[in-house]
Write an enzyme that holds these catalytic residues in place. Structure first.
Site: not given
Ligand code: 7PJ
Length: 257
Positions: A204, A238
């Site tokens: 990010k 994640r």
């Molecule tokens: C997140 C997500 C996060 C959860 C994305 C990216 C943007 N779901 N989906 N937490 N970020 N739960 O992957 O940079 O931080 S999309």
């Protein structure tokens, strides 16, 4: 949790896994590398992203879920905010819902209750199109925690089982760099709520701001952040780079005091 994007405009991997056979290959590779969950998303939520239609999202994710579930031994999570996508994805074999809107769209709580699968409730200030314009908090850690606990309570009152709830402070979703840092430092207080905590920081902007690196060069920074998140008590991280993160977590597990 390994990230499987089936969007043509995901900011962090440029839609690298857009094709169905590539998506299957990548899901299997992430499982082999140690992923315990594969998170599949068909709607880009990067800052400034436009919403996609229901049909577009279904067309992107459902064929891929149907194709990968039979080959995987780990569960597939569906990264969506739309109740129709939640229902179709679970019918196609997904075993978890990951919702950046924390089930705030009409019908989403009911869908999650009916489906009976674990749900990740994430905090976001605003919506992706405008969320980075000027996010404001008095106490980011406290406000995010209060929002998440309130959402968890409302969902439980609607019938969602407490044991199926995971909370996520939503790094980068309506937060400046300083707010992300403050939020990270407040993770132990969220962990103390007793709900499992999911952290998503991989590649990010905050990693870019802290390292000066472009997206594909943010892997070491992302791994370090994931390891620190686990040391702060996160239960799920994640990530895009599963093998590298797994190595780091193996070291954390063995060497932490
Ligand atoms: C997140 C997500 C996060 C959860 C994305 C990216 C943007 N779901 N989906 N937490 N970020 N739960 O992957 O940079 O931080 S999309």
């Amino acid at each position: 949790m390994g990230i499987l994007n089936v969007t043509p405009d995901s900011f962090s991997d440029g839609g690298q896994w857009f094709g169905k056979s590539e998506a299957i290959q990548h899901a299997l590779a992430m499982q082999d590398a140690g992923a315990d969950i594969i998170d599949i998303g068909g709607e880009s939520t990067r800052p400034g992203a436009e919403a996609v239609s229901l049909q577009q999202e279904l067309d992107r994710v459902i064929p891929v879920i149907e194709a990968i579930v039979p080959s995987l031994s780990v569960p597939v999570s569906i990264d969506t905010s739309k109740p129709e996508v939640m229902r179709a994805a679970v019918a196609a074999g997904a075993g978890m819902i990951n919702d950046v809107y924390a089930l705030r769209l009409d019908g989403a709580v009911q869908a999650a209750v009916d489906l009976g699968v674990p749900v990740c409730l994430m905090h976001m200030q605003g919506e992706p199109r405008v969320m980075q314009d000027n996010p404001v908090y008095q106490d980011v850690g406290g406000e995010v925690r209060q929002f998440l606990l309130e959402r968890a309570k409302q969902c439980e009152e609607s019938g969602l089982l407490k044991k199926n709830i995971v909370l996520d402070p939503g790094f980068g979703f309506g937060k400046t760099l300083q707010q992300n840092l403050d939020l990270f430092h407040s993770l132990p207080e969220l962990v103390a709520s007793g709900y499992p905590v999911l952290v998503g920081i991989s590649r990010k902007a905050m990693i870019g701001q802290l390292t000066g690196r472009e997206i594909l060069d943010r892997v070491p920074g992302s791994i370090t952040a994931a390891a620190l998140a686990v040391l702060q008590g996160a239960s799920i991280v994640r990530v895009h780079d599963v093998a590298e993160t797994q190595d780091a977590l193996n070291i954390v597990k063995s060497l932490r005091l």
